[in-house]
Design an enzyme around this catalytic site. Sequence first.
Site, PDB file in Angstrom:
ATOM      1  N   HIS A 142       0.820  -1.219   0.000  1.00 20.25           N
ATOM      2  CA  HIS A 142       0.000   0.000   0.000  1.00 20.25           C
ATOM      3  C   HIS A 142       0.853   1.267   0.000  1.00 20.25           C
ATOM      4  O   HIS A 142       0.348   2.345  -0.312  1.00 20.25           O
ATOM      5  CB  HIS A 142      -0.996  -0.017   1.161  1.00 20.25           C
ATOM      6  CG  HIS A 142      -0.404   0.256   2.520  1.00 20.25           C
ATOM      7  ND1 HIS A 142      -0.115  -0.736   3.420  1.00 20.25           N
ATOM      8  CD2 HIS A 142      -0.071   1.426   3.133  1.00 20.25           C
ATOM      9  CE1 HIS A 142       0.362  -0.210   4.531  1.00 20.25           C
ATOM     10  NE2 HIS A 142       0.413   1.112   4.378  1.00 20.25           N
ATOM     11  N   ASP A 178       0.193  -7.640   1.415  1.00 20.05           N
ATOM     12  CA  ASP A 178       0.589  -6.238   1.577  1.00 20.05           C
ATOM     13  C   ASP A 178       2.107  -6.080   1.571  1.00 20.05           C
ATOM     14  O   ASP A 178       2.666  -5.312   2.351  1.00 20.05           O
ATOM     15  CB  ASP A 178      -0.003  -5.649   2.854  1.00 20.05           C
ATOM     16  CG  ASP A 178       0.091  -4.120   2.884  1.00 20.05           C
ATOM     17  OD1 ASP A 178       0.214  -3.514   1.801  1.00 20.05           O
ATOM     18  OD2 ASP A 178       0.055  -3.547   3.990  1.00 20.05           O
ATOM     19  N   SER A 254       4.657   2.528   7.904  1.00 19.07           N
ATOM     20  CA  SER A 254       4.310   1.349   7.111  1.00 19.07           C
ATOM     21  C   SER A 254       5.491   0.876   6.279  1.00 19.07           C
ATOM     22  O   SER A 254       6.109   1.654   5.562  1.00 19.07           O
ATOM     23  CB  SER A 254       3.131   1.664   6.185  1.00 19.07           C
ATOM     24  OG  SER A 254       1.960   1.889   6.916  1.00 19.07           O
TER      25      SER A 254
END
Length: 396
Positions: A142, A178, A254
């Site tokens: 992402h 992810d 992230s």
Amino acid sequence: MQTDNNNGSNMKFPIVIAALVVCFLFSVMQTVYIFALTSGQKGNMTYVNVSEGTKSSGEEPAITNLENLPEPFFSLEEAASVTDPDKPTLSTVEIASSVGPATVSVYIYESAEGIGRGGNSPLSSGSGFIITEDGYIVTNQHVINAAEEDSQMAVMVNVPGFDDLISAQIIGSDERTDIAVLKLDDANSYPTVTLGDSDLLRPGELAVAIGNPLGTLEGTVTVGVVSAIGRHLNNNGYQMELIQTDASINSGNSGGPLINSFGEVVGVTNAKMGSAEGLGFAIPINSIKSVIESLINYGMVVGRPYLGVTVNTVYEDSYNGAVAGVYVVELPEGGPGEAAGLIPGDMLISMDGVEIASSDDIIGVRDSHEVGDEIEIVFLRDGEELTTILTIGDGN
């Protein structure tokens, strides 16, 4: 009468003198006591000078001046660490010094033109870590998703110790886990991390996160513990099993590393529960090692077990006459489920000997096998219990 008055006056004089002396002494005592209070010698915050070895009535060491405090016997970091006779346990400072140089900041720009000049700010940001000396980087899918969808966008990476941003290519990504892999374009020798074994993690042990929170605080180190393992969260329709930690995770973290007591990367941070404090999550490194390898080797994930069965869970009392169970609702044409003879409406009882009570049970069975494996499926159709053999296919 005059004589009596003189005698009375003479008797009062010593009394007045005595009263004045008493008041003076009391005033002096008050002044001394107030001074003792304000200087910390008396009161609730008393500092008592005691000689070494002096004990209080409870047999515990008496409180001493700060410079004479005993050596501390408790460390939260040590208490949360996991010891291994074959590996040294590192301090947080040592972990940051070891892993920090290989932890990078990832930026997505609208185009490659004018990067680093005034007015050209990144559209988004994240973190990552270098796994090979020639510059392969692991991050979240992402983080780079926008650049995948628009080839005009540029992926730029800040590597600690390098003055300029370095461009990177997207080698491959996987939405289900992810995970994405980047490759730095410059031909340099880069610092790398060491990958650990996330299966050995235990709740309560040390967890260190390094990343770029808010996209502006590069190299931020946060410390906590492994709060729990095996947490299940939904990621765009895909079920993920994650590590929960209270190490501070924010937007921009992230893709960064979650590190254990030995300075090994055991997870990839990927989520924070915005409605609560101290709820961060990371993808266990063991669950994605094969994904990383496949992305580097082939640019996509190959050899992923595939059942070709879409199900729906019906709970008891969901509606009038409902029979609780996990039911087949869709079978992609030509998939393993269709080839095994399943049809919509079949209620799954067991797979490979595992009772099926939810879709998570099916995922567990699937992920415990490889492409080409055969599993026995027991199901109920029109009140009759039947058995079939399903050959696991390739999800790509």
